[in-house]
Design a protein around this motif. Sequence first.
Motif, PDB file in Angstrom:
ATOM      1  N   ARG A  20       7.437  12.752   2.937  1.00 36.39           N
ATOM      2  CA  ARG A  20       6.660  12.318   1.770  1.00 36.39           C
ATOM      3  C   ARG A  20       5.172  12.570   1.962  1.00 36.39           C
ATOM      4  NH1 ARG A  20       9.140   6.383   0.375  1.00 36.39           N
ATOM      5  NH2 ARG A  20      11.194   7.094  -0.297  1.00 36.39           N
ATOM      6  N   HIS A  21       4.744  12.682   3.205  1.00 35.01           N
ATOM      7  CA  HIS A  21       3.315  12.773   3.505  1.00 35.01           C
ATOM      8  C   HIS A  21       2.887  14.132   4.043  1.00 35.01           C
ATOM      9  CE1 HIS A  21       2.805   8.452   2.872  1.00 35.01           C
ATOM     10  NE2 HIS A  21       4.026   8.357   3.378  1.00 35.01           N
ATOM     11  N   PHE A  22       3.833  14.914   4.528  1.00 34.67           N
ATOM     12  CA  PHE A  22       3.531  16.223   5.089  1.00 34.67           C
ATOM     13  C   PHE A  22       4.486  17.246   4.494  1.00 34.67           C
ATOM     14  CE2 PHE A  22       2.497  13.046   8.331  1.00 34.67           C
ATOM     15  CZ  PHE A  22       1.173  13.367   8.610  1.00 34.67           C
ATOM     16  N   SER A  23       3.972  18.441   4.210  1.00 33.17           N
ATOM     17  CA  SER A  23       4.808  19.506   3.639  1.00 33.17           C
ATOM     18  C   SER A  23       5.681  20.169   4.691  1.00 33.17           C
ATOM     19  CB  SER A  23       3.942  20.580   2.980  1.00 33.17           C
ATOM     20  OG  SER A  23       3.220  20.026   1.920  1.00 33.17           O
ATOM     21  N   HIS A  24       5.211  20.193   5.929  1.00 31.90           N
ATOM     22  CA  HIS A  24       5.903  20.907   7.004  1.00 31.90           C
ATOM     23  C   HIS A  24       5.561  20.226   8.326  1.00 31.90           C
ATOM     24  CE1 HIS A  24       6.957  24.234   9.698  1.00 31.90           C
ATOM     25  NE2 HIS A  24       7.738  24.633   8.723  1.00 31.90           N
ATOM     26  N   PRO A  25       6.450  20.263   9.302  1.00 27.56           N
ATOM     27  CA  PRO A  25       6.138  19.652  10.603  1.00 27.56           C
ATOM     28  C   PRO A  25       4.833  20.170  11.227  1.00 27.56           C
ATOM     29  CG  PRO A  25       8.473  20.102  10.480  1.00 27.56           C
ATOM     30  CD  PRO A  25       7.850  20.718   9.248  1.00 27.56           C
ATOM     31  N   GLN A  40       0.625  10.480  20.525  1.00 28.12           N
ATOM     32  CA  GLN A  40       1.785   9.596  20.421  1.00 28.12           C
ATOM     33  C   GLN A  40       2.247   9.459  18.963  1.00 28.12           C
ATOM     34  OE1 GLN A  40      -1.013   8.775  22.127  1.00 28.12           O
ATOM     35  NE2 GLN A  40      -0.309   8.720  24.227  1.00 28.12           N
ATOM     36  N   GLU A  41       1.299   9.378  18.038  1.00 27.71           N
ATOM     37  CA  GLU A  41       1.659   9.282  16.619  1.00 27.71           C
ATOM     38  C   GLU A  41       2.342  10.563  16.146  1.00 27.71           C
ATOM     39  OE1 GLU A  41      -1.718   6.347  14.756  1.00 27.71           O
ATOM     40  OE2 GLU A  41      -2.343   8.360  15.403  1.00 27.71           O
ATOM     41  N   LYS A  42       1.812  11.701  16.541  1.00 24.38           N
ATOM     42  CA  LYS A  42       2.421  12.983  16.168  1.00 24.38           C
ATOM     43  C   LYS A  42       3.839  13.077  16.715  1.00 24.38           C
ATOM     44  CE  LYS A  42      -1.914  15.496  15.850  1.00 24.38           C
ATOM     45  NZ  LYS A  42      -2.736  16.611  16.318  1.00 24.38           N
ATOM     46  N   ARG A  43       4.010  12.660  17.966  1.00 15.09           N
ATOM     47  CA  ARG A  43       5.331  12.688  18.588  1.00 15.09           C
ATOM     48  C   ARG A  43       6.317  11.797  17.827  1.00 15.09           C
ATOM     49  NH1 ARG A  43       4.144  12.233  24.620  1.00 15.09           N
ATOM     50  NH2 ARG A  43       3.779  14.434  24.745  1.00 15.09           N
ATOM     51  N   ALA A  44       5.878  10.607  17.467  1.00 19.84           N
ATOM     52  CA  ALA A  44       6.738   9.668  16.753  1.00 19.84           C
ATOM     53  C   ALA A  44       7.100  10.195  15.362  1.00 19.84           C
ATOM     54  CB  ALA A  44       6.049   8.312  16.634  1.00 19.84           C
ATOM     55  N   ILE A  45       6.129  10.764  14.668  1.00 24.47           N
ATOM     56  CA  ILE A  45       6.392  11.304  13.327  1.00 24.47           C
ATOM     57  C   ILE A  45       7.363  12.474  13.411  1.00 24.47           C
ATOM     58  CG2 ILE A  45       5.330  12.553  11.400  1.00 24.47           C
ATOM     59  CD1 ILE A  45       2.824  10.736  11.882  1.00 24.47           C
ATOM     60  N   LEU A  46       7.135  13.384  14.342  1.00 28.77           N
ATOM     61  CA  LEU A  46       8.030  14.542  14.481  1.00 28.77           C
ATOM     62  C   LEU A  46       9.428  14.110  14.916  1.00 28.77           C
ATOM     63  CD1 LEU A  46       5.533  17.067  16.056  1.00 28.77           C
ATOM     64  CD2 LEU A  46       6.440  17.098  13.716  1.00 28.77           C
ATOM     65  N   ALA A  47       9.519  13.095  15.762  1.00 31.92           N
ATOM     66  CA  ALA A  47      10.832  12.588  16.175  1.00 31.92           C
ATOM     67  C   ALA A  47      11.562  11.968  14.988  1.00 31.92           C
ATOM     68  CB  ALA A  47      10.674  11.562  17.287  1.00 31.92           C
ATOM     69  N   SER A  48      10.835  11.249  14.154  1.00 30.95           N
ATOM     70  CA  SER A  48      11.433  10.657  12.960  1.00 30.95           C
ATOM     71  C   SER A  48      11.945  11.754  12.029  1.00 30.95           C
ATOM     72  CB  SER A  48      10.395   9.784  12.246  1.00 30.95           C
ATOM     73  OG  SER A  48      10.887   9.300  11.034  1.00 30.95           O
ATOM     74  N   TRP A  49      11.146  12.786  11.858  1.00 31.24           N
ATOM     75  CA  TRP A  49      11.518  13.903  10.985  1.00 31.24           C
ATOM     76  C   TRP A  49      12.765  14.603  11.535  1.00 31.24           C
ATOM     77  CZ3 TRP A  49       6.905  16.699   8.405  1.00 31.24           C
ATOM     78  CH2 TRP A  49       7.332  17.361   7.261  1.00 31.24           C
ATOM     79  N   ALA A  50      12.791  14.847  12.829  1.00 31.25           N
ATOM     80  CA  ALA A  50      13.943  15.501  13.451  1.00 31.25           C
ATOM     81  C   ALA A  50      15.193  14.632  13.324  1.00 31.25           C
ATOM     82  CB  ALA A  50      13.653  15.797  14.916  1.00 31.25           C
ATOM     83  N   ASP A  70       2.141  20.668   9.744  1.00 33.81           N
ATOM     84  CA  ASP A  70       1.041  19.898   9.162  1.00 33.81           C
ATOM     85  C   ASP A  70       0.766  18.643   9.982  1.00 33.81           C
ATOM     86  OD1 ASP A  70       0.904  21.781   7.145  1.00 33.81           O
ATOM     87  OD2 ASP A  70       2.130  20.600   5.756  1.00 33.81           O
ATOM     88  N   VAL A  71       1.806  18.093  10.591  1.00 31.40           N
ATOM     89  CA  VAL A  71       1.642  16.925  11.461  1.00 31.40           C
ATOM     90  C   VAL A  71       0.792  17.324  12.666  1.00 31.40           C
ATOM     91  CG1 VAL A  71       2.835  15.225  12.906  1.00 31.40           C
ATOM     92  CG2 VAL A  71       3.858  15.955  10.736  1.00 31.40           C
ATOM     93  N   LEU A  72       1.100  18.469  13.250  1.00 33.46           N
ATOM     94  CA  LEU A  72       0.359  18.927  14.423  1.00 33.46           C
ATOM     95  C   LEU A  72      -1.101  19.205  14.109  1.00 33.46           C
ATOM     96  CD1 LEU A  72       3.030  21.349  15.910  1.00 33.46           C
ATOM     97  CD2 LEU A  72       2.521  19.002  16.610  1.00 33.46           C
ATOM     98  N   ARG A  73      -1.377  19.644  12.894  1.00 33.52           N
ATOM     99  CA  ARG A  73      -2.746  19.983  12.495  1.00 33.52           C
ATOM    100  C   ARG A  73      -3.565  18.761  12.060  1.00 33.52           C
ATOM    101  NH1 ARG A  73      -0.079  24.227   9.170  1.00 33.52           N
ATOM    102  NH2 ARG A  73       0.084  26.019  10.520  1.00 33.52           N
ATOM    103  N   ASP A  74      -2.944  17.630  11.878  1.00 30.06           N
ATOM    104  CA  ASP A  74      -3.625  16.432  11.388  1.00 30.06           C
ATOM    105  C   ASP A  74      -4.479  15.826  12.509  1.00 30.06           C
ATOM    106  OD1 ASP A  74      -4.391  13.885  10.482  1.00 30.06           O
ATOM    107  OD2 ASP A  74      -2.595  13.716   9.237  1.00 30.06           O
TER     108      ASP A  74
END
Length: 74
Positions: free
Chosen positions: A29-34, A46-56, A36-40
């Motif tokens: 809902r907040h990022f168009s592509h994974p 740790q936040e990037k890792r948690a978000i990407l893990a949730s997405w996966a 985009d998380v890395l570029r934020d």
Amino acid sequence: MEPTLSMIIPSIAPECPNPSIGRLLHPARHFSHPEDVLRDDTLDVQEKRAILASWASDACAVEIDAGVAQAAER
């Protein structure tokens, strides 16, 4: 146009009033592509890792559901 994960994995969960928690629980809902998380730059590692893990996790859950449905048809 190639579908994004947010198109593939529609969320049926209610909106989260806290954007920080929402990005973790519903990243599509907040990022168009994974990537985009890395570029934020507002997120730490740790936040990037948690978000990407949730997405996966969401993506794997959809794949598992599809596999279960196919097995049930046999």
